[in-house]
Design a protein around this motif. Structure first.
Motif, short mmCIF file in Angstrom:
data_model
loop_
_atom_site.label_atom_id
_atom_site.label_comp_id
_atom_site.label_asym_id
_atom_site.label_seq_id
_atom_site.Cartn_x
_atom_site.Cartn_y
_atom_site.Cartn_z
N ALA A 1 2.08 6.72 -6.84
CA ALA A 1 1.09 7.70 -7.31
C ALA A 1 1.57 9.12 -7.04
O ALA A 1 1.45 10.00 -7.91
CB ALA A 1 -0.26 7.45 -6.64
N GLN A 2 2.12 9.35 -5.86
CA GLN A 2 2.65 10.68 -5.54
C GLN A 2 3.80 11.05 -6.47
O GLN A 2 3.91 12.20 -6.91
CB GLN A 2 3.15 10.74 -4.10
N CYS B 1 -3.25 11.23 -1.85
CA CYS B 1 -2.39 10.08 -1.52
C CYS B 1 -1.54 10.38 -0.29
O CYS B 1 -1.38 9.53 0.59
CB CYS B 1 -1.48 9.74 -2.70
N TYR B 2 -1.00 11.58 -0.22
CA TYR B 2 -0.14 11.95 0.90
C TYR B 2 -0.90 11.90 2.22
O TYR B 2 -0.45 11.28 3.18
CB TYR B 2 0.45 13.35 0.68
N ARG C 1 0.84 -1.20 0.00
CA ARG C 1 0.00 0.00 0.00
C ARG C 1 0.87 1.25 0.00
O ARG C 1 0.61 2.20 -0.73
CB ARG C 1 -0.93 0.00 1.21
N LEU D 1 1.01 4.11 -2.99
CA LEU D 1 0.77 5.53 -2.70
C LEU D 1 1.97 6.38 -3.08
O LEU D 1 1.82 7.46 -3.66
CB LEU D 1 0.41 5.72 -1.22
N TYR E 1 -3.78 10.46 2.95
CA TYR E 1 -4.26 9.12 3.25
C TYR E 1 -3.11 8.30 3.85
O TYR E 1 -3.28 7.63 4.87
CB TYR E 1 -4.80 8.44 1.99
N ARG E 2 -1.94 8.37 3.22
CA ARG E 2 -0.79 7.63 3.71
C ARG E 2 -0.42 8.09 5.12
O ARG E 2 -0.16 7.28 5.99
CB ARG E 2 0.41 7.86 2.77
N TYR F 1 5.20 16.08 -0.94
CA TYR F 1 5.87 14.95 -1.61
C TYR F 1 7.33 14.87 -1.19
O TYR F 1 7.83 13.78 -0.86
CB TYR F 1 5.76 15.10 -3.13
N CYS G 1 2.40 12.06 -9.80
CA CYS G 1 1.81 13.40 -9.71
C CYS G 1 2.90 14.47 -9.71
O CYS G 1 2.79 15.49 -10.41
CB CYS G 1 0.95 13.52 -8.46
#
Length: 155
Positions: A18-19, A65-66, A11, A15, A68-69, A138, A22
């Motif tokens: 994805a970051q 994503c950030y 997971r 994430l 949530y992580r 990020y 982005c």
């Protein structure tokens, strides 16, 4: 316990990927704008709506994503790789240098257009701050991961 660790690791990796995608979209757009700026110094250039939408979408997805992580997925621990940790810490600082370049680019690119309406200046400024904050988050994530990779393993 190992299955839970593997689940969190997967997971976390998804994430972070994805970051990274982005941030890459944002940095690619910064690069494109730099080229336009260099080729047309002093000339105001309107931002293409698709470019603005790409940057907004990338910043929003990266932020989702950030956060949530940060709330749900712990940074992987128990692995040690000092070289990779240093490289990630270096990449995080380098990434924010590009974010600072975005900030200066904003003023260089739009200096001839200071006669814009206050609302136009406000939305451009808000977009700038949002993108810089997304890049900061990020790079902070890379810094945290780099730090975790440099910690000595728990006994």
């Amino acid at each position: 316990m190992a299955a839970m660790s593997d689940r969190y690791l997967r997971r976390y990796a998804m994430l972070l990927a994805a970051q990274t995608a982005c941030a890459s979209v944002v940095l690619a757009n910064i690069h494109a704008v730099f080229r336009i700026l260099i080729e047309n110094i002093g000339t105001p250039n309107a931002s293409a709506p698709m470019t603005v939408l790409q940057i907004l979408a990338a910043a929003a997805l990266g932020q989702a994503c950030y956060w949530y992580r940060l709330r749900k997925v712990p940074i992987p621990t128990g692995y040690r790789n000092i070289v990779l940790g240093h490289l990630l810490a270096f990449a995080s600082r380098l990434g924010f240098i590009f974010g600072g370049a975005l900030f200066s680019l904003y003023f260089l690119r739009h200096a001839p257009m200071l006669t814009l309406a206050p609302l136009d200046i406000a939305w451009r400024g808000a977009l700038l701050i949002a993108v810089l904050f997304a890049l900061y988050c990020y790079t902070l994530e890379l810094e945290r991961l780099g730090g975790a990779l440099q910690l000595p393993p728990k006994p």
